[in-house]
Each structure stands twice: as C-alpha cells, then as structure tokens.
Design a protein around this motif. Structure first.
Motif, PDB file in Angstrom:
ATOM      1  N   GLU A 106       0.787  -1.200  -0.046  1.00 56.55           N
ATOM      2  CA  GLU A 106      -0.047   0.021  -0.008  1.00 56.55           C
ATOM      3  C   GLU A 106       1.040   1.320   0.046  1.00 56.55           C
ATOM      4  OE1 GLU A 106      -3.312   2.173   2.735  1.00 56.55           O
ATOM      5  OE2 GLU A 106      -2.863   0.093   3.154  1.00 56.55           O
ATOM      6  N   GLN A 107       1.909   1.176   0.664  1.00 60.81           N
ATOM      7  CA  GLN A 107       3.068   2.287   0.874  1.00 60.81           C
ATOM      8  C   GLN A 107       3.216   2.604  -0.605  1.00 60.81           C
ATOM      9  OE1 GLN A 107       3.094   4.365   3.543  1.00 60.81           O
ATOM     10  NE2 GLN A 107       4.651   5.572   2.485  1.00 60.81           N
ATOM     11  N   TYR A 108       3.904   1.510  -1.224  1.00 58.55           N
ATOM     12  CA  TYR A 108       4.607   1.552  -2.440  1.00 58.55           C
ATOM     13  C   TYR A 108       3.795   1.933  -3.555  1.00 58.55           C
ATOM     14  CZ  TYR A 108       7.013  -0.079  -6.604  1.00 58.55           C
ATOM     15  OH  TYR A 108       7.923   0.019  -7.544  1.00 58.55           O
ATOM     16  N   ALA A 109       2.482   1.690  -3.428  1.00 61.67           N
ATOM     17  CA  ALA A 109       1.301   2.018  -4.307  1.00 61.67           C
ATOM     18  C   ALA A 109       1.059   3.536  -4.187  1.00 61.67           C
ATOM     19  CB  ALA A 109       0.137   1.223  -4.030  1.00 61.67           C
ATOM     20  N   ALA A 110       1.183   4.068  -2.904  1.00 58.66           N
ATOM     21  CA  ALA A 110       0.919   5.671  -2.752  1.00 58.66           C
ATOM     22  C   ALA A 110       2.102   6.338  -3.057  1.00 58.66           C
ATOM     23  CB  ALA A 110       0.527   5.746  -1.322  1.00 58.66           C
ATOM     24  N   MET A 111       3.329   5.845  -3.065  1.00 58.70           N
ATOM     25  CA  MET A 111       4.354   6.565  -3.346  1.00 58.70           C
ATOM     26  C   MET A 111       4.257   6.677  -5.018  1.00 58.70           C
ATOM     27  SD  MET A 111       8.471   5.660  -3.060  1.00 58.70           S
ATOM     28  CE  MET A 111       8.372   4.466  -4.354  1.00 58.70           C
ATOM     29  N   LYS A 112       4.176   5.556  -5.573  1.00 55.22           N
ATOM     30  CA  LYS A 112       4.203   5.561  -7.028  1.00 55.22           C
ATOM     31  C   LYS A 112       2.783   6.663  -7.344  1.00 55.22           C
ATOM     32  CE  LYS A 112       3.333   1.274  -7.903  1.00 55.22           C
ATOM     33  NZ  LYS A 112       2.884   0.112  -8.820  1.00 55.22           N
ATOM     34  N   LYS A 113       1.770   6.614  -6.753  1.00 58.74           N
ATOM     35  CA  LYS A 113       0.801   7.630  -7.228  1.00 58.74           C
ATOM     36  C   LYS A 113       1.182   9.195  -6.951  1.00 58.74           C
ATOM     37  CE  LYS A 113      -3.349   5.019  -6.296  1.00 58.74           C
ATOM     38  NZ  LYS A 113      -4.632   5.044  -5.655  1.00 58.74           N
ATOM     39  N   ARG A 114       1.992   9.238  -5.993  1.00 56.99           N
ATOM     40  CA  ARG A 114       2.699  10.752  -5.635  1.00 56.99           C
ATOM     41  C   ARG A 114       3.784  11.074  -6.843  1.00 56.99           C
ATOM     42  NH1 ARG A 114       2.137   9.221  -0.146  1.00 56.99           N
ATOM     43  NH2 ARG A 114       4.455   8.400  -0.022  1.00 56.99           N
ATOM     44  N   ILE A 115       4.541  10.126  -7.032  1.00 57.86           N
ATOM     45  CA  ILE A 115       5.499  10.330  -8.191  1.00 57.86           C
ATOM     46  C   ILE A 115       4.762  10.788  -9.697  1.00 57.86           C
ATOM     47  CG2 ILE A 115       7.331   9.305  -9.419  1.00 57.86           C
ATOM     48  CD1 ILE A 115       8.168   7.754  -6.963  1.00 57.86           C
ATOM     49  N   GLN A 116       3.943   9.761  -9.720  1.00 59.83           N
ATOM     50  CA  GLN A 116       2.767   9.883 -11.099  1.00 59.83           C
ATOM     51  C   GLN A 116       2.376  11.344 -11.049  1.00 59.83           C
ATOM     52  OE1 GLN A 116      -0.169   6.839 -11.492  1.00 59.83           O
ATOM     53  NE2 GLN A 116      -0.703   7.615 -13.526  1.00 59.83           N
ATOM     54  N   TYR A 117       1.733  11.844  -9.899  1.00 57.60           N
ATOM     55  CA  TYR A 117       1.043  12.954  -9.891  1.00 57.60           C
ATOM     56  C   TYR A 117       2.130  14.187 -10.450  1.00 57.60           C
ATOM     57  CZ  TYR A 117      -1.357  17.150  -8.116  1.00 57.60           C
ATOM     58  OH  TYR A 117      -1.676  18.414  -7.917  1.00 57.60           O
ATOM     59  N   LEU A 118       3.217  14.047  -9.561  1.00 59.78           N
ATOM     60  CA  LEU A 118       4.284  14.934 -10.024  1.00 59.78           C
ATOM     61  C   LEU A 118       4.763  15.135 -11.413  1.00 59.78           C
ATOM     62  CD1 LEU A 118       6.456  14.655  -6.881  1.00 59.78           C
ATOM     63  CD2 LEU A 118       5.255  16.508  -7.137  1.00 59.78           C
ATOM     64  N   TYR A 119       4.869  13.941 -11.888  1.00 57.32           N
ATOM     65  CA  TYR A 119       5.262  13.931 -13.361  1.00 57.32           C
ATOM     66  C   TYR A 119       4.144  14.354 -14.387  1.00 57.32           C
ATOM     67  CZ  TYR A 119       9.985  11.996 -12.735  1.00 57.32           C
ATOM     68  OH  TYR A 119      11.424  12.308 -12.290  1.00 57.32           O
ATOM     69  N   GLU A 120       2.650  13.724 -13.850  1.00 57.13           N
ATOM     70  CA  GLU A 120       1.961  14.069 -14.960  1.00 57.13           C
ATOM     71  C   GLU A 120       1.593  15.783 -14.766  1.00 57.13           C
ATOM     72  OE1 GLU A 120      -1.270  11.830 -13.511  1.00 57.13           O
ATOM     73  OE2 GLU A 120      -0.743  10.013 -14.870  1.00 57.13           O
ATOM     74  N   ASN A 121       1.671  16.487 -13.536  1.00 57.76           N
ATOM     75  CA  ASN A 121       1.265  17.814 -13.563  1.00 57.76           C
ATOM     76  C   ASN A 121       2.502  18.564 -13.851  1.00 57.76           C
ATOM     77  OD1 ASN A 121      -1.581  18.051 -12.112  1.00 57.76           O
ATOM     78  ND2 ASN A 121      -0.586  16.414 -11.276  1.00 57.76           N
ATOM     79  N   GLY A 122       3.716  18.009 -13.694  1.00 59.29           N
ATOM     80  CA  GLY A 122       4.969  19.214 -13.814  1.00 59.29           C
ATOM     81  C   GLY A 122       5.573  18.542 -14.891  1.00 59.29           C
ATOM     82  N   GLY A 123       5.972  17.402 -15.003  1.00 63.78           N
ATOM     83  CA  GLY A 123       6.713  16.635 -16.100  1.00 63.78           C
ATOM     84  C   GLY A 123       8.069  17.015 -15.840  1.00 63.78           C
ATOM     85  N   SER A 124       8.559  17.245 -16.943  1.00 59.67           N
ATOM     86  CA  SER A 124      10.092  17.625 -16.875  1.00 59.67           C
ATOM     87  C   SER A 124      10.332  19.147 -16.756  1.00 59.67           C
ATOM     88  CB  SER A 124      10.939  17.244 -18.387  1.00 59.67           C
ATOM     89  OG  SER A 124      10.306  17.872 -19.423  1.00 59.67           O
ATOM     90  N   GLY A 125       9.214  19.734 -16.784  1.00 61.54           N
ATOM     91  CA  GLY A 125       9.447  21.314 -16.462  1.00 61.54           C
ATOM     92  C   GLY A 125       9.067  21.558 -15.206  1.00 61.54           C
ATOM     93  N   ALA A 126       8.756  20.734 -14.204  1.00 57.57           N
ATOM     94  CA  ALA A 126       8.240  20.899 -12.778  1.00 57.57           C
ATOM     95  C   ALA A 126       9.152  21.530 -12.023  1.00 57.57           C
ATOM     96  CB  ALA A 126       8.000  19.418 -12.262  1.00 57.57           C
ATOM     97  N   TRP A 127      10.479  21.687 -12.346  1.00 57.66           N
ATOM     98  CA  TRP A 127      11.309  22.396 -11.487  1.00 57.66           C
ATOM     99  C   TRP A 127      11.374  23.664 -12.066  1.00 57.66           C
ATOM    100  CZ3 TRP A 127      13.302  21.612  -6.999  1.00 57.66           C
ATOM    101  CH2 TRP A 127      13.335  20.492  -6.533  1.00 57.66           C
TER     102      TRP A 127
END
Length: 459
Positions: A106-127
């Motif tokens: 469950e923790q691993y799935a939540a982490m994957k969702k957080r990472i996915q959210y970051l990349y989906e919303n910011g992508g490579s230009g997040a920074w």
C-alpha cells in the motif's frame, strides 16, 4: 543261671535273624527308591526356586520398562503441546507477515501515485514551473525542501516496511525450523516408545513361559512328595511287619526255652529222687560195717598279683603368649582438585563434536551419544561428575535464572538437556536425524521450547 540266660539270648537272636531276610530285600529297595525320589524332589524344588528368582528379576525389568514407557509417553504429550504452540506462533507470524506485506504494497502504491502526480502535473518542467511560480527564493527553497522531504519520507517508509517484512520472514523461518526440530524429537520419542513396547511384549511372553515352567515343576514336585508319602507308608508297613514277626519269634523262643527248662528241671528232680532211694537202701544194710571215709582235698590256689604300674603322663600346658598387635588403617583421602575450566572452554570443547551422530543410550562423543550423555561426557573432560539422565542433571550444580545464564551453563527441558553457548543459543545432541537436521548441532534459540531449569556447573 548265666549259662541259661546266654542260651536264651542265642535262641532269640537266631529266631530274629531267620525272620529279617524275609523283608530286608524289599525294605532296601524301597529305601533306595525313596532316596532317589527325595533327590528328584530336591532338584525340582531348586529348579522352582531358580525359576521364581528369574521370574522376579524379569518382573522387575518389566516394571522398569513400564516406568520408562510412561515417562516416554508423557514426554511425547509434552512435545505435542509444544509443537501445537509453535504452530500457533507460526500462524500468527504468517498473519503478521501478510499484514506487513500488504502495508508495504500500500505504501509503495501511494508513493507511485505521488510520483505519477508530480510527473503528470509538472513533467520534466516541474522544477522550472516551481521556479517561475515562486515569488522569491525563500518560497522556492521551501517548495524544493518539501519535495525532497516527501521523497525521503517515501524512501524511509519503504525501507522500514522492507525491514519489517524481512524480520517477520526470518521469524517465520526460525519458527518452522524449531517446529521441525520438535517434530524430530517427537519422532525419536515415538521410536523409543515402539522399542519399549516391543521389549515389554517379549519380556511379558518370557514371564508367561516362566509361569508355565514353574507350574510344571510344581506339579512334578507334588508327584514326588506323593510318591515319598507312599514309600514312607510302605516302609512303615514293612517295619511293623518286621516288629510283629520279631515279637512272635521272641515269644516262640521264650516258650521253647521254658519248655527246655521244664524238661531239665524234671530230669534233675528224677535224678535226685533216684539218689535219695539209693542212699536209704545203703543205710538200712546192717551187714555192711565198713565206714565210709571221706577225704576232702582242697586245692590251693595262689593268686599272683601282678603289680600294674600306671604311667601318668602329665600334660603341661604351653604357656600362651599374648601378642598385642596394633593395626593402623591407612586412609587415603582423595581430594579432588578444583577445576580451572571456564564456561567458554566448556562450549569450545563441546562445539568440536558438532556434526557427530546422535545415538539413544550412546556414550561416545564421536561415534554416537544422546543429549544427557553428551552433557555428562563434556563436563567429565573437565573433571566434573554429572548424573547420566537429564532429569537427574536438573539437580546438578547450582540453580540460576535464565537471565543470569552465561556460556557453559546447562539448560534442562522436559526429556532433553543442552549446553548454553552464551549468545542465546545451545549446543546439544538433538535427535537421531543426520546432521544438520539432527545429531550434535548448534541451535541459535535456547528458548525454542519451555525449559525446566538452568544450572551452573562451572563457577
């Protein structure tokens, strides 16, 4: 008168000797037969006593085997209970492992969702977006620090869950191993139970055979006693017949002697009457004037007394010389020297036999030995004399708590004993399985089963 008595005695003796041969031969035969029967009876009674003694010894062995069997059955029941408890612990560990694995996933799935959210919303230009949207450098650093903390949190949580899963898995494996060892000990006890039951069956059959043999010997002895009674009765009858015939012969001899005496007395009376008549006829004859001259000649008898010289032998007793002897008992006092062994030395010596086989009742550290024999032989190497059984070893040395235990102390379980190694483990002759499942081995958890006592042998 003496001649008459001697004559009667000879007559009586001749009469008796004529009667005796009639029954003497049969009497001797019966006496010989009785002696043989008494000899057979004595042999039968000795055999009966010997069989009774052997039977009593066998019954003692049977009683001892019964006690061993009861003890073995009790130890099997204890091991069954310990195995059941171990199975419950294994089930609890499996449930805990499943929960830990589920939480990890469950923790691993939540982490994957957080990472996915970051990349989906910011992508490579997040920074870059974070940089443009930040009002100042402080806001930018705060956002970067928050993001870094979030990543670090995920890594830490995953690491914790990974450790929990590994610990639970290791505990499960350890419990399975301990359960396996308990099952092997239970199997060894069951094999011992089977051996004891077979031995008991054989000895009970032998005891039954002794009963049959004793019954046969008793029957033979009873027949011999009956035969002796018959022979005694026949001997008594023969003796009574001999006495009756002897009495008849004595009476016949006395009657004959009386008859002879009467005849002799009559003859003597007739001779006396004849002499008296002749005397009277001679005295009345007057023509006979001759005088009778009677001369009596006395014979001189000279008694020559031989002087008997009695030689008296005076026995002079030897002078007794009393010698006082003083015996001095030499008492050899065997003072046992205090062993300088340490607990670590005991463990080191015991450990060199790891891998050697387990043999129930064995006494060889190299060719085969059981748990109590192993402990006894190891400590004997350092000069300590311990009993042979684990129950007796539970009273050896000095009692301590498990928390006080150190290397070289012994720990006693129900039907088992081991040497503590000081690191939470034990070295012991475990069971009859080949090494590493059994034999003399090292086990990492001394508390894999409930213990009865912890004893310190080496102070």
């Amino acid at each position: 008168m003496k001649k008459r008595f001697l004559c009667l005695s000879l007559i009586f003796a001749l009469a008796v000797t004529q009667v005796m041969p009639v029954a003497a031969s049969r009497k001797e035969e019966v006496q010989t037969e009785k002696a043989n029967t008494e000899s057979k009876l004595s042999a039968a009674e000795s055999k009966e006593a010997e069989l009774e003694q052997q039977k009593e010894e066998l019954l003692g062995e049977i009683n001892s085997l019964d006690q061993s069997l009861v003890k073995t059955l009790a130890e099997i029941e204890i091991l069954k209970g310990e195995i059941s408890d171990k199975e419950d612990s294994i089930e609890e560990t499996k449930e805990k492992l499943a929960e830990s694995e589920a939480e990890r996933d469950e923790q691993y799935a939540a982490m994957k969702k957080r990472i996915q959210y970051l990349y989906e919303n910011g992508g490579s230009g997040a920074w870059a977006q974070m940089l443009l949207e930040s009002s100042n450098i402080t806001d930018l650093l705060s956002k970067a620090e928050y993001t870094e903390k979030m990543y670090q949190f995920d890594r830490d949580e995953l690491s914790k869950m990974k450790n929990v899963v590994e610990q639970v898995t290791s505990l499960g494996n350890q419990l399975e191993e301990e359960k396996g060892e308990l099952e092997q000990m239970k199997q060894a006890q069951e094999e011992q139970q089977e051996n004891l039951e077979n031995e008991l069956e054989k000895k009970k059959a032998t005891a039954s055979d002794y009963e049959n043999q004793i019954s046969e010997v008793k029957a033979q002895a009873a027949e011999y006693r009956k035969l002796i009674e018959q022979q005694n009765a026949e001997l008594k009858k023969i003796q009574e017949e001999e006495a009756r015939k002897a009495e008849e012969a004595r009476k016949a001899a006395e009657a004959k002697a009386a008859e002879e005496a009467a005849k002799k007395k009559a003859a003597e009376a007739a001779a006396a009457a004849k002499a008296e008549a002749a005397k009277k006829a001679a005295s009345t004859s007057k023509s006979n004037s001759s005088s009778n001259t009677s001369s009596a000649s006395g014979s001189q008898s000279s008694n020559t007394g031989a002087s008997n010289t009695t030689t008296e032998t005076t026995i002079v007793p030897e002078e007794n010389t009393t010698v006082d002897e003083t015996y001095e008992e030499e008492t050899t006092t065997s003072s046992g020297s205090t062993s300088s062994a340490s607990g670590d030395a005991v463990v080191s010596y015991a450990s060199q036999f790891i891998g050697n086989p387990y043999v129930y009742g064995g006494n060889s550290l190299t060719n085969g030995i059981d748990c109590s024999g192993f402990v006894q032989q190891v400590f004997a190497h350092f000069g300590y004399s311990l009993p042979r059984t684990s129950d007796a070893q539970a009273g050896s040395g000095r009692g301590i708590t498990y928390s006080e235990a150190r290397a070289g102390d012994i720990i006693v379980y129900s039907g088992h004993v081991a040497i503590l190694t000081g690191d939470g483990g034990i070295v012991h002759a475990s069971n009859s399985k080949p090494y590493p499942q059994g034999g003399i081995k090292y086990s990492s958890n001394a508390l894999y089963r409930p213990y009865i006592a912890v004893r310190r042998i080496v102070e």
